[in-house]
Enzyme design. Sequence first.
Site, short mmCIF file in Angstrom:
data_model
loop_
_atom_site.label_atom_id
_atom_site.label_comp_id
_atom_site.label_asym_id
_atom_site.label_seq_id
_atom_site.Cartn_x
_atom_site.Cartn_y
_atom_site.Cartn_z
N ASP A 348 28.70 -10.80 -38.30
CA ASP A 348 27.27 -10.50 -39.24
C ASP A 348 26.28 -11.17 -38.84
O ASP A 348 26.29 -12.32 -37.96
CB ASP A 348 27.80 -10.84 -40.70
N HIS A 489 30.21 -14.80 -38.05
CA HIS A 489 28.66 -14.51 -37.82
C HIS A 489 28.33 -14.95 -36.49
O HIS A 489 28.74 -15.97 -36.03
CB HIS A 489 27.87 -15.24 -38.77
NI NI Z 1 25.22 -11.96 -43.69
#
Ligand code: NI
Length: 532
Positions: A348, A489
């Site tokens: 992400d 992430h």
């Molecule tokens: Ni996010």
Amino acid sequence: MRHGKTISNSALSRAVSAAAVVACAALFAGCAGPPADPAWVPPTWPAGDSIVTVLAGDETGSGSDPVPAADTAGLIEGRVRNDAVGLQARYVEMTGAPRFNRLVRGVLDGAIESEVARSGVAGFTPEVFDVRAGLSDRGCVPDVSERPAAELLADPAFGPATGEGTAVACELTLGFGPVLGVMFRTVTGSSAGVEADEFVLLLVNTETDETVEGKAMWTHEAAGQLWQHSVEEMRREAGALSTAPLAAPDDVQLELATKALNTVRFGAEGFEFTLPAGLSAAELVGLGVEATHAPLKVSVADLPDGWLTPQGQALFAQADTPFAGVPAWHGSHSVDCDFVACVAVTYDDGPSAFTAELLDILSAQESPATFFMMGTAVPGRADVVARAAAEGHELASHSMTHPDLTGLSPSAARREIVRAGKAISDITGQPVTMYRPPYGAVNDRVLKKIGLPAILWSIDTLDWEDPGEAELVKRAVDAATPGDIILFHDTHADTVNAADDVLAGLKERGFTPVTVTQLFGGSVPHGRVFAR
Ligand code: NI
């Protein structure tokens, strides 16, 4: 290619007289000695009438691969271990080759069906194992055809965990022009004995995906002649002086030679064939030569024309051309998560300065991933976005500005998701079909308004807490179960630094990393999606 040599009448008569002389000398003391003429020498034994050379162990190129590894780097290497049904299988698939891949799957399905029936379990469910299971070592292995069947079955790198069941292994045997030959060997049995030992050769045109089975390449005569010539050569090596024609092989012997045809590979001296253990002939028994108890490797310098069907001739017409290689790996290839244990690794908040390095790692691991991208991060890294799409990764929306969508009106929430999706698809030319709500926050009104699957996760690595690489690897690898969606992430250095160990660790346990769409076989369910 040329026709096999025939034994001339003069060679035969020389052979008969030589046989008579030696038989006299060896067995019948007192029979007439050589002619008194001191210039007389025994006639030379006719050598090389057989077109087959029996290869000794050190001539078989053990450990070498007849297809250069660099030319097959794009192959998708697979390995499935399933203890419930008693199966282990190593195989390869190829990007952009659905027909070849279906035939590979056919070999594997055959093994699965028989083991499901034998084990009595309800069906086949993918399994994963502990962190040191060793399952990241995948794909084909040299010399599979040469290994004794019982040894293959008992070897934990190939056989079922208990030693009882089925081992499927493959070997890259031929590579020329656009043709790649992959031999699959399926051994079934237990420590009590080998029940079946089957060989399938698939010849795939790496440019067109046209795939021919080895059995379509050989004529009916080929197996019989390979057997005849091999026995003839063994007879000669055993010191026999007879060149009388051999009795024809029975069905069992012919089956051995038929299997050997599927093991054809390029060797130092031409074409090499491996005859499974059990090769025997009355003429050899007469010489005190027992049936072979190990695979016997033989070489044929030139294939006789009569051995190949027109299809085989067409294939081998290019045998002198260098191998063109296989297509590069591409992340979007089809994966069956009912067959392999899938896990979706997702990233992400990117793209970031770390994303290009992550793509390098994913490519080296041949692992597709899903990126939920921030719309505002996309324009500055259009090259990385384009590359990720071009390599087959899945790209989806993570909103423009990372708001809590439940705090917005449904229309504003939809704009956040759609605009980021458009920023991505403007670069990739591919539609964006899913999104991940920031913070995982989504309500029914927003869900309905956006109308796309909202992809959440079943494993949160909490990588934004910077727990360190080792801990990140542990959180992802140790916890994973088939069907999980793992959240990372790609805006954190440690996440990218840990990626190689994460992917290798997942594979080691038997997982196949996939995109979210692959996880659901191409149709992702609507609503909130946490796992498969
Ligand atoms: Ni996010």
